[in-house]
Design a protein around this motif. Structure first.
Motif, short mmCIF file in Angstrom:
data_model
loop_
_atom_site.label_atom_id
_atom_site.label_comp_id
_atom_site.label_asym_id
_atom_site.label_seq_id
_atom_site.Cartn_x
_atom_site.Cartn_y
_atom_site.Cartn_z
N ARG A 1 -19.88 8.07 -0.94
CA ARG A 1 -20.14 7.43 0.33
C ARG A 1 -19.62 6.15 0.48
O ARG A 1 -18.68 5.57 1.27
N THR A 2 -20.31 5.38 -0.69
CA THR A 2 -19.96 4.11 -0.46
C THR A 2 -18.30 3.83 -1.03
O THR A 2 -17.67 2.74 -0.39
N MET A 3 -17.77 4.34 -2.13
CA MET A 3 -16.79 4.46 -2.57
C MET A 3 -15.55 4.71 -1.31
O MET A 3 -14.58 4.18 -1.26
N ALA A 4 -15.99 5.87 -0.78
CA ALA A 4 -14.93 6.44 0.23
C ALA A 4 -14.80 5.43 1.42
O ALA A 4 -13.62 5.27 2.07
N ALA A 5 -16.22 4.74 1.74
CA ALA A 5 -15.73 3.93 3.17
C ALA A 5 -15.03 2.71 2.42
O ALA A 5 -14.14 1.92 3.35
N ARG A 6 -15.19 2.30 1.41
CA ARG A 6 -14.39 1.03 0.91
C ARG A 6 -12.90 1.30 0.92
O ARG A 6 -12.10 0.53 1.30
N LEU A 7 -12.74 2.50 0.26
CA LEU A 7 -11.06 2.81 0.35
C LEU A 7 -10.56 3.22 1.75
O LEU A 7 -9.48 2.85 2.05
N ARG A 8 -11.39 3.73 2.72
CA ARG A 8 -10.85 3.87 3.93
C ARG A 8 -10.31 2.84 4.69
O ARG A 8 -9.47 2.86 5.39
N ASP A 9 -10.90 1.52 4.34
CA ASP A 9 -10.61 0.49 4.93
C ASP A 9 -9.12 -0.03 4.49
O ASP A 9 -8.40 -0.78 5.35
N ASP A 10 -8.64 0.78 3.35
CA ASP A 10 -7.29 0.21 2.95
C ASP A 10 -6.41 1.57 3.27
O ASP A 10 -5.32 1.76 2.46
N SER A 11 -6.83 2.40 4.05
CA SER A 11 -6.19 3.76 4.24
C SER A 11 -5.84 4.69 3.03
O SER A 11 -4.75 5.46 3.00
N LEU A 12 -6.94 4.63 2.13
CA LEU A 12 -7.04 5.51 1.20
C LEU A 12 -8.15 6.55 1.17
O LEU A 12 -8.91 6.24 1.70
N THR A 13 -7.81 7.68 0.54
CA THR A 13 -8.81 8.85 0.65
C THR A 13 -9.34 9.17 -0.38
O THR A 13 -8.56 9.19 -1.63
#
Length: 255
Positions: free
Chosen positions: A165-177
Motif C-alpha cells: 500500500r505504501t509503495m503503490a501510493a508513492r508510485l501512483r503519484d508518478d503514474s506507475l502501477t
C-alpha cells in the motif's frame, strides 16, 4: 374461679387432621413437580421447534444453500436450546465468509446475516488475502486473476500488504502501477510494476531505493527503460540494469 378449657369436639379434630393431611399431600406434589420440571428443563427440548431459517448477505461468492447445510445440524433442539455460538462458528468456517450475526425470532425463526470476504490481493500465487492481510481462500477465481500479486513467508501477509500500500501510493503519484511485491526469506523486497519491470529493492532501505528509482532511473535511461527486464537498486551510488533478451549488454550505471 378459672374454668377448664373446653375440649374440641370430635368433628373439629377430624377436620384438623384432614387439613394437615391435605397440606402434606400438596407439599409432596409440589416437590415432585419441581423435580420433574427440573429434569424436563435439563433434558427436554425447550420451546417450540425452529421451522424457518432466513439467510441474508451479498451472495456474490457464498451459496446460501451451503450456509443452510452448515447450520442444519445445529437445529436439533427447541427454541431455547439452540446454540447460537456454534451456528455462527459453522457459518464463519465456510469459504468466503468474513463474519456472521445469528439471532432467534420468536417463535420459530432463525436469522443468519453474513458478510463476505473482499479480496484485495493474491497471495503466494494460489491464495487470496483480505484488507486485513488475512489469508482466506486457496483458489483464485478467474475474475480476480488481475489482483496485485503479493508473496512472502506464511506469517508475513499483513506486513507485505502494508508495504505494498505504501509503495503503490508513492508510485501512483508518478503514474506507475505496482502490480506485485515479494518479501523473500532473507527480508529483501522485490517489486514488479504494471509494465512487467522488476525492481530489486533490497532489505534495509527498500523505501529509499524505490524513491531513487522514481527520481533517477527514468531520467537516466530515458526511452531505454522499456528495454529493461529489471533494475537492481541495492547499490549505494547507482543501479544495475538487467536487459531483456533482445536488448544490449547488462551493466551497472552510476547515477
Amino acid at each position: 374461679m378459672v374454668k377448664a378449657r373446653a375440649k374440641k369436639t370430635q368433628p373439629q379434630a377430624n377436620s384438623l387432621k384432614i387439613r394437615h393431611f391435605l397440606a402434606a399431600i400438596m407439599a409432596a406434589v409440589a416437590i415432585a413437580a419441581g423435580i420433574v420440571g427440573w429434569q424436563w428443563a435439563r433434558y427436554a427440548d425447550w420451546g417450540p421447534a425452529l421451522t424457518r431459517m432466513v439467510v441474508r448477505g451479498d451472495f456474490k461468492r457464498v451459496d446460501p444453500v451451503t450456509v443452510r447445510a452448515a447450520v442444519r445440524p445445529h437445529l436439533g433442539g427447541g427454541f431455547f436450546r439452540v446454540d447460537l455460538d456454534a451456528i455462527r462458528a459453522a457459518v464463519i468456517a465456510l469459504p468466503w465468509v468474513s463474519d456472521a450475526a445469528v439471532r432467534l425470532e420468536w417463535p420459530s425463526t432463525l436469522k443468519v446475516d453474513l458478510r463476505e470476504q473482499r479480496a484485495v490481493a493474491r497471495w503466494n500465487g494460489d491464495s487470496l488475502v483480505n484488507a486485513d492481510g488475512v489469508r482466506f481462500a486457496h483458489q483464485v477465481p478467474a475474475d480476480l486473476s488481475d489482483l496485485p500479486r503479493l508473496a512472502g513467508p506464511d506469517d508475513s501477509a499483513a506486513d507485505v500488504l502494508a508495504q505494498w500500500r505504501t509503495m503503490a501510493a508513492r508510485l501512483r503519484d508518478d503514474s506507475l502501477t505496482l502490480a506485485g511485491l515479494t518479501l523473500d526469506a532473507r527480508g529483501a523486497w522485490r517489486a514488479r510494476l504494471g509494465s512487467g519491470l522488476e525492481l530489486r529493492l533490497g532489505r534495509d532501505h527498500a523505501a529509499d531505493n524505490l524513491l531513487r528509482f522514481v527520481q533517477v532511473v527514468p531520467r537516466v535511461l530515458g526511452t531505454r527503460l522499456a528495454e529493461a527486464a529489471y533494475i537492481d537498486l541495492r547499490y549505494t551510488n547507482g543501479f544495475a540494469v538487467g536487459w531483456k533478451p533482445d536488448s544490449e549488454n547488462e551493466g551497472k550505471i552510476h547515477a
